[in-house]
Every structure is written in C-alpha cells, then in structure tokens.
Design a protein around this motif. Structure first.
Motif, PDB file in Angstrom:
ATOM      1  N   GLN A  47       0.849  -1.186   0.000  1.00 24.23           N
ATOM      2  CA  GLN A  47       0.000   0.000   0.000  1.00 24.23           C
ATOM      3  C   GLN A  47       0.889   1.241   0.000  1.00 24.23           C
ATOM      4  N   ALA A  48       0.855   2.000  -1.083  1.00 20.25           N
ATOM      5  CA  ALA A  48       1.608   3.240  -1.178  1.00 20.25           C
ATOM      6  C   ALA A  48       0.694   4.416  -0.870  1.00 20.25           C
ATOM      7  N   GLN A  49       1.179   5.618  -1.096  1.00 13.07           N
ATOM      8  CA  GLN A  49       0.455   6.811  -0.675  1.00 13.07           C
ATOM      9  C   GLN A  49      -0.904   6.947  -1.361  1.00 13.07           C
ATOM     10  N   ASP A  50      -0.954   6.637  -2.659  1.00 17.13           N
ATOM     11  CA  ASP A  50      -2.209   6.855  -3.365  1.00 17.13           C
ATOM     12  C   ASP A  50      -2.716   5.653  -4.135  1.00 17.13           C
ATOM     13  N   SER A 228       8.854   5.824   4.175  1.00 19.94           N
ATOM     14  CA  SER A 228       8.934   7.126   4.841  1.00 19.94           C
ATOM     15  C   SER A 228       9.349   7.045   6.310  1.00 19.94           C
ATOM     16  N   GLU A 241       8.738  17.321   3.752  1.00 20.21           N
ATOM     17  CA  GLU A 241       7.469  17.386   3.024  1.00 20.21           C
ATOM     18  C   GLU A 241       7.713  17.501   1.524  1.00 20.21           C
ATOM     19  N   LEU A 244       8.926  14.024   0.146  1.00 16.06           N
ATOM     20  CA  LEU A 244       7.834  13.072  -0.036  1.00 16.06           C
ATOM     21  C   LEU A 244       6.981  13.454  -1.243  1.00 16.06           C
ATOM     22  N   TYR A 245       6.732  14.746  -1.399  1.00 16.65           N
ATOM     23  CA  TYR A 245       5.936  15.213  -2.541  1.00 16.65           C
ATOM     24  C   TYR A 245       6.642  14.901  -3.860  1.00 16.65           C
ATOM     25  N   GLN A 248       6.768  11.100  -4.727  1.00 19.99           N
ATOM     26  CA  GLN A 248       5.457  10.621  -5.170  1.00 19.99           C
ATOM     27  C   GLN A 248       5.073  11.225  -6.527  1.00 19.99           C
ATOM     28  N   VAL A 254       5.652   6.457  -2.369  1.00 25.23           N
ATOM     29  CA  VAL A 254       5.944   6.609  -0.941  1.00 25.23           C
ATOM     30  C   VAL A 254       5.099   5.601  -0.176  1.00 25.23           C
ATOM     31  N   THR A 255       5.748   4.843   0.714  1.00 26.54           N
ATOM     32  CA  THR A 255       5.042   3.852   1.508  1.00 26.54           C
ATOM     33  C   THR A 255       5.587   3.886   2.932  1.00 26.54           C
ATOM     34  N   GLN A 256       5.159   2.947   3.772  1.00 25.14           N
ATOM     35  CA  GLN A 256       5.634   2.845   5.150  1.00 25.14           C
ATOM     36  C   GLN A 256       6.076   1.416   5.440  1.00 25.14           C
TER      37      GLN A 256
END
Length: 276
Positions: A47-50, A228, A241, A244-245, A248, A254-256
């Motif tokens: 699962q990534a950011q979007d 991240s 910030e 990360l922007y 992505q 970007v993931t965790q």
C-alpha cells in the motif's frame, strides 16, 4: 546404430560462472552455456500513498543510506559540529523490524555509506567546500577532536553502521563519496548483476543523500519506493514534506514499513534449482 551412439561425444561437464546465482552461466573447455536460470516472480502488493503497488520480491532490494556513526551517533561528526542527531536515529526501530523480514524473503539489504578514501584524491575542492565553507573547522577526512576518528573515512568508526543496525554477513556494503550513491561507485553494477529492478529506500538525510540516490535510480530505470518511516532528516520539516511530494510526484512511490511488512508476510525465497 549402436556403434554410432557409442561414438557420440558425451555431454561436457559445465562449471557455473558468475558472482551471483541470479546472473550466472556455465562453461567447460569446449562449451559455454549462456542460458541463465530463471527466477519465478514473487508478487507482493504494497500500500503506497495513493495506490496499491505490486512489486516482484525476486527483483527487489532495499538501499539503506548513511545510517552510520558520523551522522547518527551523538559523538559522531554531526554531533561534534552541533547538529542534534536525534531525528536521524528515528528510523532505527522501523529498520530493526523491516530488515529481518526482508532478509527472510531473500531481498538483498544494501548498506550505502559515505566512506572517503583516506587520501581524499577523488574529492574535489568544490565538494570539500560544502562541509568546510570557511576552510576552518572539521571537514571531510579531518580528525575529530577527542577521538581522533577521521570524518567519514572508509573502514573507520566514523563510516561504520551504528551498533543498533549491525549488518548480517549476507548484506552488501557499498561506499559512496557524493550525495548520490550511483556517482562513481559500483552500486549500479551490483544491482544489475543481482537482477534487481525495484528499490526500497531508507536512511538519512531524506532530502539529501537519500533523495539524490533515489533520483539517480529513477533516471537509470529502477522502480523506486521510499519507506517514509525508515527515512529522516535534520533539515526543516518543509524539506521532508517536499521530498515526499517530489518522490510521489516524479520519481516513484511513498510507503511505510508496516505496508512493506504486510506485503512480505507469507512469502518465501526461491532457491535456484529448488522449489518455493
């Protein structure tokens, strides 16, 4: 027919040739078999950011950048020049969880550490100026007062990985001398020899060495995921910030670490010549 079979040349005994089982062929005095053994894909969805990103664990490695004493230890170089290294230690717990899980599914762990030549012969005045802008003080290769450890010198305490993250014998260590770990190093050759196409990124500083290495990886065609919570910086919050922007937006995903751990759960390594 029997006589013809008796006269046939027996198959030669081929000897494997290659530093990596992922990229090797075999040879004898009369034959060379250039067919590589194939490694079946091992899909894992992160699962990534979007969006959900499916990666191939058989072609994935993690790059851990600069988690070393001069950056992350209170008595290292940054601590000596007055930088609070507390933020740079924040990735340690997440890395302690994620790295064993990745090793367990045969994902290579690559430690990318700043490690100068003792004679500094590959470092330009412009690079030395970044860390010693007035010509005075303690810069690259200079001894730290007290310990005498030379700043970021290869194979020294300064360039060593912090104790909490001791590497395993199977891990790969690469020294770098610029913000990007691909500049003038063997990193790209090692990854291609391992058959790697996807890179997870961790370490410090997120907006400097991690980002520069990730950008260069993207430029070379690697698929990039920044983990991240395994990444940090001493720069102002807006730098993180922006990192990360930009990752992505332009360079990957970007993931965790929790998402990576969930993705690798249940996957087992494939051994060449064996079964999953």
């Amino acid at each position: 027919m029997t006589d013809m079979l008796a006269c046939e040349t027996p198959d030669p005994v081929l000897i494997p040739l290659g530093s990596s089982a992922r990229n090797s062929w075999s040879v004898s005095s009369s034959h060379a078999n250039l067919v590589r053994s194939s490694v079946p894909p091992r899909a894992a969805s992160v699962q990534a950011q979007d969006k959900i990103v499916t990666i191939d664990l058989a072609r994935t490695a993690i790059i851990v950048v600069d988690m070393q004493n001069d950056f992350c230890h209170p008595r290292g170089w940054l601590g000596h020049i007055g930088v609070d290294v507390t933020p740079l230690r924040l990735p340690i717990p997440s890395l302690r969880r994620i790295l064993p899980a990745l090793r367990a599914v045969d994902v290579p762990v690559v430690w990318l550490n700043w490690g100068n030549r003792p004679d500094l012969l590959n470092l330009s005045p412009a690079l030395l100026h970044v860390y010693k802008p007035t010509g005075e003080g303690v810069g690259l290769g200079d001894p730290l007062p007290g310990s005498g450890a030379r700043v970021l010198e290869r194979e020294s305490w300064s360039a060593a990985i912090v104790d909490e993250l001791s590497p395993e014998p199977s891990d790969i260590l690469v020294s770098k001398y610029r913000m990007s770990g691909f500049q003038d190093t063997e990193l790209d050759s090692i990854l291609r020899n391992l058959g790697i196409t996807t890179l997870l990124f961790a370490g410090v500083n997120a907006d400097q060495c991690v980002l520069c290495t990730l950008q260069d990886a993207n430029f070379r065609g690697y698929d990039c995921l920044l983990v991240s919570d395994c990444t940090a910086t001493t720069s102002p919050d807006y730098c993180m910030e922006a990192t990360l922007y930009n990752v992505q937006q332009c360079f990957g995903f970007v993931t965790q670490s929790s998402a990576v751990l969930a993705a690798v759960e249940g996957n087992k390594p494939y051994e060449l010549g064996g079964t999953r």
